[in-house]
Design an enzyme around this catalytic site. Structure first.
Site, PDB file in Angstrom:
ATOM      1  N   SER A 136      64.710 -49.600   3.392  1.00  0.00           N
ATOM      2  CA  SER A 136      65.757 -48.946   4.217  1.00  0.00           C
ATOM      3  C   SER A 136      66.496 -49.796   5.236  1.00  0.00           C
ATOM      4  O   SER A 136      67.784 -49.864   5.568  1.00  0.00           O
ATOM      5  CB  SER A 136      65.755 -47.653   4.943  1.00  0.00           C
ATOM      6  OG  SER A 136      65.703 -46.761   3.779  1.00  0.00           O
ATOM      7  N   SER A 172      71.083 -42.554   5.473  1.00  0.00           N
ATOM      8  CA  SER A 172      69.981 -43.559   4.722  1.00  0.00           C
ATOM      9  C   SER A 172      70.418 -43.282   2.995  1.00  0.00           C
ATOM     10  O   SER A 172      69.511 -43.359   2.310  1.00  0.00           O
ATOM     11  CB  SER A 172      68.622 -43.435   4.870  1.00  0.00           C
ATOM     12  OG  SER A 172      67.798 -44.585   4.467  1.00  0.00           O
ATOM     13  N   LYS A 184      69.789 -51.928   4.892  1.00  0.00           N
ATOM     14  CA  LYS A 184      71.227 -51.427   4.751  1.00  0.00           C
ATOM     15  C   LYS A 184      71.897 -52.119   6.005  1.00  0.00           C
ATOM     16  O   LYS A 184      72.872 -51.986   5.967  1.00  0.00           O
ATOM     17  CB  LYS A 184      71.001 -49.792   4.897  1.00  0.00           C
ATOM     18  CG  LYS A 184      70.553 -49.312   6.096  1.00  0.00           C
ATOM     19  CD  LYS A 184      70.568 -47.594   6.100  1.00  0.00           C
ATOM     20  CE  LYS A 184      69.700 -47.122   7.332  1.00  0.00           C
ATOM     21  NZ  LYS A 184      68.864 -46.425   6.738  1.00  0.00           N
TER      22      LYS A 184
END
Length: 159
Positions: A56, A105, A59
């Protein structure tokens, strides 16, 4: 939120050897690193230098690359349109802009963003950033499938 800032301020004044290991206290493992542009502070420097899949955390760079290339013009532009497909989290069953996708997310949105960037431009940007090992497997999963790897220390430097 103020507790987090207070904790961070407290940690900044600690010496590396005094940094508490919050992960051990929670019976898990992990690394915490602070970089002020000159000095590093970590609970585990060995682990901070090990490369792992960014998952994550990628991102952030996925979004910055898309903004830099003009694929999205700002954080409010809707770039992902939910089409009814099965999703892991209920919150992902929504259209998304960069702001909402970050908050959720929303992997499905960031996969779409990566496809819009394309493998050639993504590779060029990973090379420019010197992002970890710079390896792309499949354009919409390379940051999740262990092909792209980066250490916490390298991420701190980039950020």
């Amino acid at each position: 939120m103020s507790k987090i800032w207070l904790m961070l301020l407290f940690i900044v004044f600690l010496k590396a050897e005094d940094l508490p290991d919050f992960f051990k206290e929670q019976n898990t493992s992990g690394v915490f690193i602070i970089y002020d542009g000159k000095n590093f502070l970590s609970n585990d420097f060995k682990r901070a230098n090990e490369a792992f899949s960014p998952a994550s955390t990628f991102k952030i760079f996925n979004a910055l690359i898309a903004l830099n290339l003009g694929i999205v013009k700002d954080t409010k532009e809707i770039f992902y349109h939910y089409k009814g497909e099965k999703v892991f989290l209920k919150s992902w069953a929504n259209d998304a802009n960069l702001s909402s996708a970050m908050k959720r997310s929303q992997v499905t949105a960031f996969k779409e963003l990566a496809r819009k960037i394309g493998i050639k431009r993504m590779q060029e940007n990973l090379n420019i950033l010197n992002y970890g090992n710079k390896k792309i497997s499949k354009i919409d999963s390379f940051w999740l499938d262990n092909s792209l790897k980066i250490s916490a220390k390298e991420q701190a430097i980039l950020l």
